[in-house]
Structure formats: C-alpha cells, structure tokens
Design a protein around this motif. Structure first.
Motif, PDB file in Angstrom:
ATOM      1  N   LEU A  13      49.614  40.993  39.901  1.00  0.00           N
ATOM      2  CA  LEU A  13      50.406  39.826  39.511  1.00  0.00           C
ATOM      3  C   LEU A  13      49.677  39.002  38.464  1.00  0.00           C
ATOM      4  O   LEU A  13      50.268  38.580  37.472  1.00  0.00           O
ATOM      5  N   LEU A  14      48.394  38.810  38.667  1.00  0.00           N
ATOM      6  CA  LEU A  14      47.600  38.055  37.713  1.00  0.00           C
ATOM      7  C   LEU A  14      47.578  38.744  36.358  1.00  0.00           C
ATOM      8  O   LEU A  14      47.754  38.105  35.324  1.00  0.00           O
ATOM      9  N   LEU A  15      47.365  40.032  36.356  1.00  0.00           N
ATOM     10  CA  LEU A  15      47.366  40.769  35.094  1.00  0.00           C
ATOM     11  C   LEU A  15      48.707  40.682  34.390  1.00  0.00           C
ATOM     12  O   LEU A  15      48.777  40.492  33.175  1.00  0.00           O
ATOM     13  N   ALA A  16      49.770  40.800  35.139  1.00  0.00           N
ATOM     14  CA  ALA A  16      51.110  40.765  34.545  1.00  0.00           C
ATOM     15  C   ALA A  16      51.432  39.415  33.929  1.00  0.00           C
ATOM     16  O   ALA A  16      52.164  39.330  32.946  1.00  0.00           O
ATOM     17  N   THR A  17      50.880  38.347  34.490  1.00  0.00           N
ATOM     18  CA  THR A  17      51.208  37.015  33.993  1.00  0.00           C
ATOM     19  C   THR A  17      50.197  36.455  33.018  1.00  0.00           C
ATOM     20  O   THR A  17      50.430  35.402  32.438  1.00  0.00           O
ATOM     21  N   SER A  18      49.077  37.148  32.801  1.00  0.00           N
ATOM     22  CA  SER A  18      48.034  36.530  31.984  1.00  0.00           C
ATOM     23  C   SER A  18      47.488  37.419  30.872  1.00  0.00           C
ATOM     24  O   SER A  18      46.464  37.120  30.316  1.00  0.00           O
ATOM     25  N   CYS A  19      48.157  38.463  30.525  1.00  0.00           N
ATOM     26  CA  CYS A  19      47.652  39.373  29.506  1.00  0.00           C
ATOM     27  C   CYS A  19      48.151  38.997  28.117  1.00  0.00           C
ATOM     28  O   CYS A  19      48.586  39.840  27.357  1.00  0.00           O
ATOM     29  N   ALA A  20      48.082  37.751  27.798  1.00  0.00           N
ATOM     30  CA  ALA A  20      48.523  37.306  26.484  1.00  0.00           C
ATOM     31  C   ALA A  20      47.420  36.493  25.840  1.00  0.00           C
ATOM     32  O   ALA A  20      46.556  35.954  26.502  1.00  0.00           O
ATOM     33  N   SER A  21      47.472  36.407  24.539  1.00  0.00           N
ATOM     34  CA  SER A  21      46.512  35.571  23.846  1.00  0.00           C
ATOM     35  C   SER A  21      46.921  34.116  24.001  1.00  0.00           C
ATOM     36  O   SER A  21      47.904  33.802  24.651  1.00  0.00           O
ATOM     37  N   ARG A  22      46.217  33.246  23.354  1.00  0.00           N
ATOM     38  CA  ARG A  22      46.452  31.819  23.510  1.00  0.00           C
ATOM     39  C   ARG A  22      47.896  31.449  23.230  1.00  0.00           C
ATOM     40  O   ARG A  22      48.446  31.792  22.215  1.00  0.00           O
ATOM     41  N   ARG A  23      48.509  30.721  24.169  1.00  0.00           N
ATOM     42  CA  ARG A  23      49.878  30.252  24.010  1.00  0.00           C
ATOM     43  C   ARG A  23      49.951  28.736  24.002  1.00  0.00           C
ATOM     44  O   ARG A  23      51.006  28.176  23.817  1.00  0.00           O
ATOM     45  N   HIS A  49      30.509  26.847  35.318  1.00  0.00           N
ATOM     46  CA  HIS A  49      30.814  28.236  35.643  1.00  0.00           C
ATOM     47  C   HIS A  49      31.838  28.913  34.730  1.00  0.00           C
ATOM     48  O   HIS A  49      31.847  30.134  34.656  1.00  0.00           O
ATOM     49  N   CYS A  50      32.705  28.161  34.084  1.00  0.00           N
ATOM     50  CA  CYS A  50      33.846  28.770  33.383  1.00  0.00           C
ATOM     51  C   CYS A  50      33.829  28.572  31.869  1.00  0.00           C
ATOM     52  O   CYS A  50      34.336  29.414  31.125  1.00  0.00           O
ATOM     53  N   GLN A  51      33.270  27.449  31.411  1.00  0.00           N
ATOM     54  CA  GLN A  51      33.341  27.054  30.007  1.00  0.00           C
ATOM     55  C   GLN A  51      32.781  28.110  29.057  1.00  0.00           C
ATOM     56  O   GLN A  51      33.310  28.296  27.969  1.00  0.00           O
ATOM     57  N   LYS A  52      31.747  28.811  29.471  1.00  0.00           N
ATOM     58  CA  LYS A  52      31.122  29.766  28.549  1.00  0.00           C
ATOM     59  C   LYS A  52      32.053  30.921  28.177  1.00  0.00           C
ATOM     60  O   LYS A  52      31.958  31.462  27.088  1.00  0.00           O
ATOM     61  N   CYS A  53      32.989  31.274  29.047  1.00  0.00           N
ATOM     62  CA  CYS A  53      33.932  32.359  28.748  1.00  0.00           C
ATOM     63  C   CYS A  53      35.330  31.850  28.399  1.00  0.00           C
ATOM     64  O   CYS A  53      36.085  32.525  27.712  1.00  0.00           O
ATOM     65  N   HIS A  54      35.676  30.671  28.888  1.00  0.00           N
ATOM     66  CA  HIS A  54      36.994  30.077  28.656  1.00  0.00           C
ATOM     67  C   HIS A  54      36.796  28.687  28.038  1.00  0.00           C
ATOM     68  O   HIS A  54      37.076  27.680  28.692  1.00  0.00           O
ATOM     69  N   PRO A  55      36.289  28.607  26.798  1.00  0.00           N
ATOM     70  CA  PRO A  55      35.999  27.285  26.225  1.00  0.00           C
ATOM     71  C   PRO A  55      37.243  26.417  26.150  1.00  0.00           C
ATOM     72  O   PRO A  55      38.226  26.787  25.532  1.00  0.00           O
ATOM     73  N   GLY A  56      37.203  25.285  26.831  1.00  0.00           N
ATOM     74  CA  GLY A  56      38.338  24.372  26.845  1.00  0.00           C
ATOM     75  C   GLY A  56      39.565  24.945  27.514  1.00  0.00           C
ATOM     76  O   GLY A  56      40.666  24.442  27.341  1.00  0.00           O
ATOM     77  N   GLY A  57      39.400  26.010  28.277  1.00  0.00           N
ATOM     78  CA  GLY A  57      40.538  26.653  28.927  1.00  0.00           C
ATOM     79  C   GLY A  57      41.247  27.643  28.020  1.00  0.00           C
ATOM     80  O   GLY A  57      42.174  28.324  28.429  1.00  0.00           O
ATOM     81  N   GLY A  62      36.928  35.265  27.645  1.00  0.00           N
ATOM     82  CA  GLY A  62      37.988  35.481  28.624  1.00  0.00           C
ATOM     83  C   GLY A  62      39.337  35.125  28.027  1.00  0.00           C
ATOM     84  O   GLY A  62      39.434  34.673  26.890  1.00  0.00           O
ATOM     85  N   ILE A  63      40.359  35.319  28.804  1.00  0.00           N
ATOM     86  CA  ILE A  63      41.709  34.995  28.354  1.00  0.00           C
ATOM     87  C   ILE A  63      41.940  33.485  28.417  1.00  0.00           C
ATOM     88  O   ILE A  63      41.193  32.762  29.052  1.00  0.00           O
ATOM     89  N   ALA A  64      42.974  33.018  27.753  1.00  0.00           N
ATOM     90  CA  ALA A  64      43.347  31.608  27.836  1.00  0.00           C
ATOM     91  C   ALA A  64      43.871  31.326  29.240  1.00  0.00           C
ATOM     92  O   ALA A  64      44.711  32.063  29.744  1.00  0.00           O
ATOM     93  N   ILE A  65      43.364  30.285  29.862  1.00  0.00           N
ATOM     94  CA  ILE A  65      43.831  29.974  31.210  1.00  0.00           C
ATOM     95  C   ILE A  65      44.655  28.692  31.253  1.00  0.00           C
ATOM     96  O   ILE A  65      45.271  28.402  32.254  1.00  0.00           O
ATOM     97  N   ASN A  66      44.695  27.931  30.154  1.00  0.00           N
ATOM     98  CA  ASN A  66      45.522  26.719  30.127  1.00  0.00           C
ATOM     99  C   ASN A  66      46.989  27.053  30.315  1.00  0.00           C
ATOM    100  O   ASN A  66      47.721  26.337  30.976  1.00  0.00           O
TER     101      ASN A  66
END
Length: 112
Positions: A13-23, A49-57, A62-66
C-alpha cells in the motif's frame, strides 16, 4: 504469519501511494511555528532521523513525504520496519510515542 502478511500488505500500500516524485510546493522560505509539544518534539526527531534523506519532507535521497497520501499508521509502520533503502528504526531509537510525534509534525506541515 498474520503479522508478516500485514507488513507485506502495508508495504505494498505504501509503495502504491508513494512512488511519485515531488508533488508539493517546496517548503523553503516558509516560516513554521509549532505550537503543540508533540509537533515540536516531532520536528526535533525529524531533523535528527529523517532530514538527511527527506530534506524538508521533499524528495532527496528518499521520496517526498509531504504529499504522500498514505495513512499515518502505514508511514509509522515503514519507519519502524524500513522498506527498500529506508532503514528501520528500533524501539530503542524511536519509541511508539516518538513515531506519533513525527507523524504529528508531518501532518502539521501538511495542514500549514
């Protein structure tokens, strides 16, 4: 066996919903005032813990998590168990409460 099935389902489910570049729009230059203690604590943990791979989300290593529409429990599951190149964070590194605080921080950005 049921726990493994749950983890596989949640990961899919996570892969299906998060495999996109920054939106989302970049968050640089925007001031953010955290006014709840769990958001402040979540921001501190995110920066450690997260900023180094997801700068500013956003997407970095890593992928964009915002803009990731996955539910919070799926994101917390991924933080705990890792997925792909994302490392897992043990209960010694991040408690259950810590994971919820990071989620609160990311949700606060989303609604900012």
């Amino acid at each position: 066996m049921k726990k493994i099935t749950y983890i596989i389902w949640a990961s899919a489910l996570l892969l299906a919903t998060s495999c996109a570049s920054r939106r989302s729009e970049p968050v640089k230059g925007r001031s953010f005032n955290a006014n709840r203690s769990e958001v402040v604590h979540g921001e501190q943990l995110f920066m450690i813990h997260c900023q180094k791979c997801h700068p500013g989300g956003e997407g970095g290593l890593g992928i964009a998590i915002n803009s990731n529409p996955a539910p919070g429990f799926v994101k917390r599951l991924q933080m705990r168990h890792g997925l792909g190149v994302m490392p897992a964070f043990s209960k010694k590194e991040l408690s259950r409460s810590d994971l919820k605080d990071i989620s609160s921080y990311m949700r606060a950005w989303k609604h900012y």
